[in-house]
Structure formats: C-alpha cells, structure tokens
Design a protein around this motif. Structure first.
Motif, PDB file in Angstrom:
ATOM      1  N   SER A 194       0.815  -1.223   0.000  1.00 18.48           N
ATOM      2  CA  SER A 194       0.000   0.000   0.000  1.00 18.48           C
ATOM      3  C   SER A 194       0.848   1.273   0.000  1.00 18.48           C
ATOM      4  O   SER A 194       0.521   2.239  -0.692  1.00 18.48           O
ATOM      5  N   ILE A 195       1.945   1.300   0.769  1.00 18.82           N
ATOM      6  CA  ILE A 195       2.721   2.545   0.808  1.00 18.82           C
ATOM      7  C   ILE A 195       3.451   2.778  -0.514  1.00 18.82           C
ATOM      8  O   ILE A 195       3.793   3.928  -0.837  1.00 18.82           O
ATOM      9  N   ASP A 241       8.336   5.927  -1.935  1.00 17.64           N
ATOM     10  CA  ASP A 241       9.346   6.665  -2.699  1.00 17.64           C
ATOM     11  C   ASP A 241       9.721   7.972  -2.005  1.00 17.64           C
ATOM     12  O   ASP A 241      10.895   8.355  -1.982  1.00 17.64           O
ATOM     13  N   LYS A 242       8.731   8.646  -1.422  1.00 21.44           N
ATOM     14  CA  LYS A 242       9.013   9.903  -0.731  1.00 21.44           C
ATOM     15  C   LYS A 242       9.926   9.672   0.468  1.00 21.44           C
ATOM     16  O   LYS A 242      10.881  10.425   0.687  1.00 21.44           O
ATOM     17  N   VAL A 243       9.623   8.631   1.236  1.00 16.13           N
ATOM     18  CA  VAL A 243      10.421   8.338   2.429  1.00 16.13           C
ATOM     19  C   VAL A 243      11.848   7.966   2.039  1.00 16.13           C
ATOM     20  O   VAL A 243      12.828   8.483   2.598  1.00 16.13           O
ATOM     21  N   VAL A 244      11.974   7.068   1.083  1.00 19.98           N
ATOM     22  CA  VAL A 244      13.302   6.611   0.658  1.00 19.98           C
ATOM     23  C   VAL A 244      14.112   7.766   0.089  1.00 19.98           C
ATOM     24  O   VAL A 244      15.307   7.929   0.402  1.00 19.98           O
ATOM     25  N   ASP A 245      13.487   8.608  -0.738  1.00 19.78           N
ATOM     26  CA  ASP A 245      14.205   9.748  -1.318  1.00 19.78           C
ATOM     27  C   ASP A 245      14.689  10.706  -0.240  1.00 19.78           C
ATOM     28  O   ASP A 245      15.830  11.195  -0.288  1.00 19.78           O
ATOM     29  N   VAL A 276       6.517   2.557   8.847  1.00 22.51           N
ATOM     30  CA  VAL A 276       5.668   3.328   7.941  1.00 22.51           C
ATOM     31  C   VAL A 276       4.433   2.482   7.655  1.00 22.51           C
ATOM     32  O   VAL A 276       4.496   1.487   6.942  1.00 22.51           O
ATOM     33  N   GLY A 277       3.319   2.861   8.256  1.00 14.43           N
ATOM     34  CA  GLY A 277       2.102   2.066   8.083  1.00 14.43           C
ATOM     35  C   GLY A 277       1.120   2.322   9.205  1.00 14.43           C
ATOM     36  O   GLY A 277       1.149   3.367   9.872  1.00 14.43           O
TER      37      GLY A 277
END
Length: 387
Positions: free
Chosen positions: A41-42, A49-53, A95-96
């Motif tokens: 879902s994330i 992608d936002k978190v990893v970036d 994250v979830g």
C-alpha cells in the motif's frame, strides 16, 4: 478522582507536509534505519518513494523489512531483530498502520535481547531496552503511534498477546492526514471501531470521573461525526484529520488517566483473531454491542443512559432502561451503516471453538472485565448471542 501518574514522551508532528522533517528527526539518533512496512500500500500511494528519497538524499542508510501482516506475526519480529543486530541499526522506522508500528516495537526490543522476543509477549521477561522507534502513520485506528503497546500473534500456539515497556514509546510520530486518503472503506471502518472501542474500555469504568467522561465523549462524538464523512469522501482532509488525531487520543493515556481499563473486548477479541485471523476491528465490532447488551442491568443503567444521550444523542424520553437500550441499538445501527460486521457468522465463525475461546479469555483468573466481571460462562453466552 483517583491518584494517577501520567507520562507520554512521544513527539507528534501533525499535518500536511510534516514528512519533510523526517531526515532531521532520524539524524537525532543516527544514520542507519530499519524501514518496516506492510505489503504494497505505501508503494501504491507513493509514500514509500518519498520516504526513501528523503532518507537517501540526506545520507541515511536504509535496511528494509516488508510484508508485515495485519495481525503482525512473531516471525516478523524475530526477523527484524536479527536484521537490526546484523546491520547495526540506529532507529527502527515504521511506515504504516498499527500492525506495522506494533511489529516495530517488538523488533526494536528484540534488537537488544539475546533470547526469543516471544518471551516479551508471553510475559516471561521484561525488556531492558529498545532501539529508538519512529513512525509515519497511514491508518487511523490503534493509537500505537503515541503509546507503548504492541500486539503480536503467534499462530503456532494460537496466541495473540499485547505487551509494552517504557522503552517502546516512539521517539517521534509523523501524522499527515493525506497519508490516509487511500485507505479503503473497510479499513476506515475498522479504524473507527478500534478507536471507539479503546474509549469504551475506559469510559465504562467503576471508578469514573466527570472530566474523564467528558474527554471520552468528545473523542467518541468526533469519531462518530467524521467517520462516515471519511468513508463517503476519502479525500476529505478535515474528516481524515479529525479521525487521525481522534484515534491517537483514544489510546495515548488521556482517556484513562484516572479510570480503570475494562478489558473484555480487546482480551476476548485477541483470542478470536488468534484462532481465526480475522481483522481485529471486525471482532471488536461484533463483540462490543453484544457485550453492552449482556452487561446492561439496573446497577449500571445510568452509565448507559449517559452514553446514549451524550454520545449518540438519543432522546431523553421513556424509562432509563429504554433510553440505555436505544443507545446500545445506536451502536449496532452505526456499525452496520459503515459496513462493519455485527455477528460472528458475518466473518464465517461458527461455535466450534467457543468453549475454548471463553476459557482462554478468562485465563488470568475466574473472570474478565472490570466494569462488570464476567465468568467463562458469561463470555460463552456473549459469543453465543453474537453468533
């Protein structure tokens, strides 16, 4: 009002675009994170992608553990603990929703423990420490983002236990209502029920007090008001925001600062979902109103009348018992209106395991529940009524 000690160390960063603060928050604790999340879902919503970036662009190393189940498994906690040890992780970042955050708490504790982390959940040992934990919430439900609790399932032993320690409070939690826009109808309904049940279990208390009751009622009315709006219009920011912080307040200690926790609903539901692996809130939606119907009597009718009038806005006419019963019926009607189950048959559970479930729900003594103590036979009858 009873004596109490209230402490909640979690820093909450609430609102649109608060995710941008993530790198600085992580760097307070180090530069290597274990990123814990569910299945897909994330990634579908673009949050992954936002978190990893954000992390990578700030020279923060990432080790990943994905696939956390809705009822998180002890196997995931074991795996995460080993990854933390192997890679010298500085912070566990969940994250979830509540399941991911619960797993992260177990993982952070397992990282500093040489034994099996199920030892925590089977109450053999207490944690003597945990890695720092951060959360990015995507589902308004459990309140795990602002408490120390963690619930994990051991399917091999048919056990689902809650546990926590002073070390498992998150260091920070990022709550952006936009991260809940993609939550589907059923999961939104689950969050509504979970939030309400958390409040029920402090509101229905033998030693209640005026302030506690009004706080509980305000949270329940907020969830009841905004829940259907979020279901009907998933991108309604105001509805999602009120649901998000409402669910956080429901179990961050505020609702129970002077009241006792009843415990029947969560204790019994944990047994149900350990046996049948149903959604936690499906079980709560079924048990809650049937429990209310069963325990209602002359000794507590005033409390249920208060609940009916102050929370469900039931008209103050008729006898106290009639008003109380209309309040309980309002719970049934509301759950059905948001498409949540109210009978065990709705989730394909029959009566084959009822006796065993009732026995396990009362395993810590002769009864379960504090507002009205219930024996094994009482629990069995509630299950039969809910069939």
């Amino acid at each position: 009002m009873n004596n109490f000690t209230f402490h909640n160390p979690v820093r909450v960063y609430f609102g649109d675009d608060k995710l941008q603060e993530l790198p600085d928050l992580v760097k307070e604790f180090g530069s290597k994170v274990l990123l814990v999340y569910g299945k897909s879902s994330i990634k579908r919503m673009g949050l992954y992608d936002k978190v990893v970036d954000l992390l990578q662009s700030n020279n923060i190393d990432i080790v990943e553990l994905s696939g956390i189940d809705p009822n998180p498994r002890i196997e995931s906690v074991r795996e995460g603990g080993e990854l933390c040890k192997k890679h010298d992780i500085d912070l566990v970042l969940a994250v979830g929703g509540g399941s991911v955050i619960d797993a992260a708490k177990g993982i952070a504790s397992a990282a500093l423990y040489d034994g099996d982390p199920w030892d925590f959940y089977s109450y053999k040992v207490q944690s003597e420490g945990a890695l720092p934990i951060g959360t990015i919430l995507t589902l308004s439900a459990t309140g795990s983002e602002m408490n120390r609790g963690s619930v994990v399932t051991n399917l091999k032993t048919k056990q689902k236990h809650g546990w926590g320690s002073p070390y498992t409070y998150p260091k920070f939690s990022i709550l952006d209502p936009r991260n809940t826009f993609t939550v589907n109808q059923h999961q939104t309904g689950c969050g509504i029920v979970d939030s309400l049940t958390h409040v029920y279990e402090f509101y229905f208390s033998k030693n209640d007090n005026y302030l506690n009751n009004r706080i509980c009622e305000a949270i329940m009315k907020t969830v009841i008001h905004y829940g259907p709006q979020a279901i009907d219009n998933p991108e309604n920011y105001e509805a999602r925001a009120n649901l998000m912080f409402g669910s956080t307040l429901a179990l961050n200690g505020l609702t129970g600062f002077s009241n006792t926790w009843d415990g029947f609903n969560h204790t019994t539901e944990h047994v149900l979902s350990a046996y049948y692996d149903i959604a936690h809130a499906d079980g709560l939606a079924i048990l809650g109103p049937h429990w209310m119907n069963y325990i209602l009597d002359e000794s507590n009718v005033q409390k249920f009348k208060e609940f009916a009038i102050n929370v469900w806005e039931v008209e103050d006419r008729g006898t106290d018992m009639e008003i109380a019963k209309r309040g309980i019926q309002a719970v049934f009607d509301f759950y059905q209106s948001i498409h949540m189950p109210t009978q065990l048959s709705n989730v394909n559970i029959d009566d084959k395991e009822f006796d065993e479930i009732a026995s396990y729900a009362t395993r810590y003594g002769e009864s379960v529940g504090r507002f009205k103590e219930l024996s094994k036979d009482d629990v069995l009858q509630i299950l039969i009524n809910a069939k």
